[in-house]
Design an enzyme around this catalytic site. Structure first.
Site, PDB file in Angstrom:
ATOM      1  N   CYS A 114       7.497  -5.411  15.740  1.00  0.00           N
ATOM      2  CA  CYS A 114       7.025  -4.418  16.713  1.00  0.00           C
ATOM      3  C   CYS A 114       5.553  -4.711  17.024  1.00  0.00           C
ATOM      4  O   CYS A 114       4.720  -4.689  16.103  1.00  0.00           O
ATOM      5  CB  CYS A 114       7.195  -3.009  16.159  1.00  0.00           C
ATOM      6  SG  CYS A 114       8.880  -2.663  15.606  1.00  0.00           S
ATOM      7  N   SER A 129      12.104   5.684  14.808  1.00  0.00           N
ATOM      8  CA  SER A 129      10.997   5.189  15.628  1.00  0.00           C
ATOM      9  C   SER A 129      11.527   4.847  17.014  1.00  0.00           C
ATOM     10  O   SER A 129      11.904   3.716  17.276  1.00  0.00           O
ATOM     11  CB  SER A 129      10.373   3.956  14.971  1.00  0.00           C
ATOM     12  OG  SER A 129       9.694   4.330  13.801  1.00  0.00           O
ATOM     13  N   HIS A 160      10.035   5.528  20.364  1.00  0.00           N
ATOM     14  CA  HIS A 160       8.902   4.872  21.039  1.00  0.00           C
ATOM     15  C   HIS A 160       9.116   4.532  22.513  1.00  0.00           C
ATOM     16  O   HIS A 160       8.182   4.045  23.169  1.00  0.00           O
ATOM     17  CB  HIS A 160       8.480   3.582  20.317  1.00  0.00           C
ATOM     18  CG  HIS A 160       8.074   3.776  18.899  1.00  0.00           C
ATOM     19  ND1 HIS A 160       7.428   4.898  18.443  1.00  0.00           N
ATOM     20  CD2 HIS A 160       8.222   2.973  17.816  1.00  0.00           C
ATOM     21  CE1 HIS A 160       7.203   4.783  17.141  1.00  0.00           C
ATOM     22  NE2 HIS A 160       7.684   3.638  16.735  1.00  0.00           N
ATOM     23  N   CYS A 198       2.340  -2.740  15.710  1.00  0.00           N
ATOM     24  CA  CYS A 198       2.238  -2.404  14.282  1.00  0.00           C
ATOM     25  C   CYS A 198       1.539  -3.521  13.518  1.00  0.00           C
ATOM     26  O   CYS A 198       1.929  -4.688  13.606  1.00  0.00           O
ATOM     27  CB  CYS A 198       3.629  -2.175  13.708  1.00  0.00           C
ATOM     28  SG  CYS A 198       3.614  -1.794  11.937  1.00  0.00           S
ATOM     29  N   CYS A 226      -1.023   5.482  10.348  1.00  0.00           N
ATOM     30  CA  CYS A 226       0.243   4.838  10.732  1.00  0.00           C
ATOM     31  C   CYS A 226      -0.020   3.500  11.405  1.00  0.00           C
ATOM     32  O   CYS A 226      -0.846   3.401  12.294  1.00  0.00           O
ATOM     33  CB  CYS A 226       0.993   5.682  11.749  1.00  0.00           C
ATOM     34  SG  CYS A 226       1.364   7.299  11.193  1.00  0.00           S
ATOM     35  N   GLY A 239       7.025  -2.026   5.942  1.00  0.00           N
ATOM     36  CA  GLY A 239       8.403  -2.494   5.861  1.00  0.00           C
ATOM     37  C   GLY A 239       9.412  -1.624   6.568  1.00  0.00           C
ATOM     38  O   GLY A 239       9.114  -0.506   6.990  1.00  0.00           O
ATOM     39  N   GLU A 240      10.615  -2.161   6.718  1.00  0.00           N
ATOM     40  CA  GLU A 240      11.738  -1.425   7.303  1.00  0.00           C
ATOM     41  C   GLU A 240      12.659  -1.035   6.140  1.00  0.00           C
ATOM     42  O   GLU A 240      13.368  -1.882   5.587  1.00  0.00           O
ATOM     43  CB  GLU A 240      12.467  -2.322   8.315  1.00  0.00           C
ATOM     44  CG  GLU A 240      13.818  -1.805   8.762  1.00  0.00           C
ATOM     45  CD  GLU A 240      13.837  -0.347   9.206  1.00  0.00           C
ATOM     46  OE1 GLU A 240      13.033   0.039  10.069  1.00  0.00           O
ATOM     47  OE2 GLU A 240      14.653   0.426   8.663  1.00  0.00           O
ATOM     48  N   CYS A 250       6.867  -7.031   6.886  1.00  0.00           N
ATOM     49  CA  CYS A 250       8.032  -6.543   7.613  1.00  0.00           C
ATOM     50  C   CYS A 250       8.601  -7.695   8.428  1.00  0.00           C
ATOM     51  O   CYS A 250       7.856  -8.488   8.993  1.00  0.00           O
ATOM     52  CB  CYS A 250       7.647  -5.390   8.537  1.00  0.00           C
ATOM     53  SG  CYS A 250       9.072  -4.575   9.294  1.00  0.00           S
ATOM     54  N   GLU A 286       0.816  -1.200   0.000  1.00  0.00           N
ATOM     55  CA  GLU A 286       0.000   0.000   0.000  1.00  0.00           C
ATOM     56  C   GLU A 286       0.857   1.261   0.000  1.00  0.00           C
ATOM     57  O   GLU A 286       1.936   1.289   0.575  1.00  0.00           O
ATOM     58  CB  GLU A 286      -0.915  -0.014   1.228  1.00  0.00           C
ATOM     59  CG  GLU A 286      -1.933  -1.139   1.119  1.00  0.00           C
ATOM     60  CD  GLU A 286      -2.873  -1.254   2.307  1.00  0.00           C
ATOM     61  OE1 GLU A 286      -4.002  -1.685   2.077  1.00  0.00           O
ATOM     62  OE2 GLU A 286      -2.488  -0.919   3.445  1.00  0.00           O
ATOM     63  N   CYS A 314       3.212   8.468   1.374  1.00  0.00           N
ATOM     64  CA  CYS A 314       3.817   7.504   2.294  1.00  0.00           C
ATOM     65  C   CYS A 314       4.069   6.209   1.506  1.00  0.00           C
ATOM     66  O   CYS A 314       3.144   5.601   0.986  1.00  0.00           O
ATOM     67  CB  CYS A 314       2.857   7.278   3.466  1.00  0.00           C
ATOM     68  SG  CYS A 314       3.462   6.115   4.680  1.00  0.00           S
ATOM     69  N   ASN A 374      -2.743   3.875  16.696  1.00  0.00           N
ATOM     70  CA  ASN A 374      -3.914   3.534  15.873  1.00  0.00           C
ATOM     71  C   ASN A 374      -4.244   2.068  16.073  1.00  0.00           C
ATOM     72  O   ASN A 374      -3.420   1.210  15.764  1.00  0.00           O
ATOM     73  CB  ASN A 374      -3.619   3.813  14.399  1.00  0.00           C
ATOM     74  CG  ASN A 374      -3.506   5.300  14.133  1.00  0.00           C
ATOM     75  OD1 ASN A 374      -4.366   6.079  14.530  1.00  0.00           O
ATOM     76  ND2 ASN A 374      -2.432   5.709  13.498  1.00  0.00           N
TER      77      ASN A 374
HETATM   78  N1  SAH Z   1       9.779   0.387   9.806  1.00  0.00           N
HETATM   79  C1  SAH Z   1       9.976   1.813   9.767  1.00  0.00           C
HETATM   80  C2  SAH Z   1       8.967   2.491   8.886  1.00  0.00           C
HETATM   81  C3  SAH Z   1       7.550   2.441   9.389  1.00  0.00           C
HETATM   82  S1  SAH Z   1       7.073   4.072   9.614  1.00  0.00           S
HETATM   83  C4  SAH Z   1       9.971   2.342  11.175  1.00  0.00           C
HETATM   84  O1  SAH Z   1       9.778   1.566  12.091  1.00  0.00           O
HETATM   85  O2  SAH Z   1      10.224   3.520  11.380  1.00  0.00           O
HETATM   86  C5  SAH Z   1       5.578   3.943  10.402  1.00  0.00           C
HETATM   87  C6  SAH Z   1       5.571   4.643  11.749  1.00  0.00           C
HETATM   88  O3  SAH Z   1       4.308   4.360  12.370  1.00  0.00           O
HETATM   89  C7  SAH Z   1       6.653   4.102  12.666  1.00  0.00           C
HETATM   90  O4  SAH Z   1       7.107   5.096  13.529  1.00  0.00           O
HETATM   91  C8  SAH Z   1       5.864   3.054  13.423  1.00  0.00           C
HETATM   92  O5  SAH Z   1       6.492   2.706  14.604  1.00  0.00           O
HETATM   93  C9  SAH Z   1       4.548   3.756  13.617  1.00  0.00           C
HETATM   94  N2  SAH Z   1       3.467   2.831  13.927  1.00  0.00           N
HETATM   95  C10 SAH Z   1       3.424   1.495  13.692  1.00  0.00           C
HETATM   96  N3  SAH Z   1       2.269   0.978  14.124  1.00  0.00           N
HETATM   97  C11 SAH Z   1       1.539   1.991  14.632  1.00  0.00           C
HETATM   98  C12 SAH Z   1       0.236   2.091  15.188  1.00  0.00           C
HETATM   99  N4  SAH Z   1      -0.550   1.021  15.312  1.00  0.00           N
HETATM  100  N5  SAH Z   1      -0.186   3.291  15.567  1.00  0.00           N
HETATM  101  C13 SAH Z   1       0.591   4.388  15.406  1.00  0.00           C
HETATM  102  N6  SAH Z   1       1.822   4.358  14.880  1.00  0.00           N
HETATM  103  C14 SAH Z   1       2.295   3.169  14.489  1.00  0.00           C
END
Ligand code: SAH
Length: 385
Positions: free
Chosen positions: A115, A231, A233, A118, A351, A177-178, A111, A91, A104, A308
């Site tokens: 995490c 990221s 977190h 996600c 996200c 993905g990463e 991935c 997507e 985006c 989310n």
């Molecule tokens: N893999 C990369 C790119 C993903 S970017 C990374 O980890 O940075 C997407 C962003 O949304 C990242 O910061 C990820 O941690 C965050 N994300 C993932 N799941 C989410 C969720 N359920 N709610 C809000 N943010 C989320």
């Protein structure tokens, strides 16, 4: 087999032209047709010699991934599902704002990291996307948006620009993905994003987001120093080990040192730290204070992302008060801190909600169902990192 010209950045295309015995400027002409005008048909490329066009028709193609579905959210956010073959789909999401249009972009089918908050992680992992499949997302977005712009008579945008269909002003590598685990293809695609003969975006308008693959952050600084989002977190290794498992391999002190190195040659730049707000996990006053002292040596801004939700995630979004309190502690400590607006959540485009269609090779979902909470540690496979 025909070569897909979307797989080539400027250097690659110049090399290909040399193989054809063509002059290097052909590469620039081709890039302009393919990327600026979104033209896939060699016959239409009228300033290229007919004899060479005929060769291209036989040997080459401009093949973006096929568009499977387009959804438009109430707030104007658009999500495209792109067919990348053998039952897999990825997507891409376009987020219109007053002063910009951000795309985006996904970098992998699923991935390989795990995490827990996600939904892409839940899908498991199938494979890296090719350069064509990555840049193809931008190619499609511009094409779809310019089509609409001209249809709506939006100052005849496509016509006024003399065939230039580039509408997306910013790209964030924040889809599925990463990106740093698919280093070569992502860097080639980003070089096209920055190339004046292709999409011509400034390096500050292309942001790569990573969960923190330290050796690849160092390589990126040399190869393609776009804006970096990390990221984060969590304010400490205990919490981060749990919610971002790659932290066990590259713990916070290594990650923050890599962030500092990334900015060494660009003293006015900053890192954007993303911080997903998870109720009762990482959102306390104490967590905020610990975060402030953790990042004190890194020029940075914060982007707080309200979690989310998705089915059976096991997490809850932090209360609004907790998010505001957390943000204010960062602001009072002298940082810029914003709360990311949730966009497109009615079409699962926000996200962490991108899931696409992933034929999981890790069999993670099965393992999860079997109650086997094994952590899948990321293993680079191509010796890249
Ligand atoms: N893999 C990369 C790119 C993903 S970017 C990374 O980890 O940075 C997407 C962003 O949304 C990242 O910061 C990820 O941690 C965050 N994300 C993932 N799941 C989410 C969720 N359920 N709610 C809000 N943010 C989320």
């Amino acid at each position: 087999m025909s070569v897909n010209l979307l797989d080539y950045d400027a250097a690659g295309l110049a090399g290909l032209m040399a193989q054809y015995g063509e002059k290097p400027f052909r590469a620039k002409q081709l890039m302009k047709w393919i990327h600026q005008r979104g033209e896939p048909d060699f016959e239409a490329m009228t300033d290229i010699a007919k004899s060479f066009r005929q060769k291209l028709v036989l040997d080459a193609a401009v093949t973006p991934p096929a568009l499977m579905a387009e959804q438009i959210a109430k707030d104007g956010t658009r999500k495209w599902l792109l067919d990348v073959g053998t039952g897999n789909g990825v997507e891409a999401v376009f987020i219109p704002e007053d002063d910009r249009g951000t795309l985006c972009v996904s970098s992998q089918v699923g991935c390989a990291l795990d995490c827990g908050f996600c939904s892409t992680a839940r899908q498991g992992f199938n494979r890296n996307l090719s350069t064509a499949e990555i840049i193809g997302q931008l190619w499609w977005a511009n094409r779809r948006m310019s089509l609409d712009a001209s249809r709506l008579g939006d100052a005849g945008l496509a016509d006024n620009r003399n065939g230039d269909t580039r509408i997306v002003s910013n790209v964030v590598m924040m889809g599925m993905g990463e990106p740093l685990a698919n280093y070569d293809n992502v860097v080639a695609a980003m070089k096209l994003m920055l190339d004046d003969n292709a999409y011509g975006l400034s390096r500050r308008r292309v942001t790569l987001s990573t969960s923190g693959i330290v050796p690849a952050i160092d390589r990126l600084r040399e190869d393609c120093p776009v804006a970096l989002a990390v990221s984060l977190h969590a304010p400490n290794d205990r919490i981060r080990d749990d919610i971002v498992p790659i932290n066990k391999k590259y713990p916070l002190h290594q990650l923050l040192a890599a962030c500092t190195r990334y900015l060494e040659k660009a003293p006015r730049d900053f890192i954007t730290f993303e911080y997903v707000m998870l109720d009762g996990i990482n959102d306390s006053v104490e967590n905020a204070r610990e975060l402030v002292s953790l990042v004190r040596d890194v020029p940075c801004k914060f982007n707080l992302i309200p979690f989310n939700p998705f089915p059976n995630s096991g997490y809850k979004r932090s209360q609004r008060d907790a998010i505001m309190r957390f943000r204010d502690i960062l602001i009072n400590a002298g940082y810029v801190a914003t709360v990311r607006k949730t966009r497109g959540d009615d079409i699962d485009a926000a996200c962490g909600q991108l899931a696409g269609q992933v034929l999981d090779k890790t069999r993670r979902a099965e393992k999860r169902l079997a109650g086997d909470a094994q952590v899948i540690i990321f293993q680079p496979q191509n010796g890249d990192l």
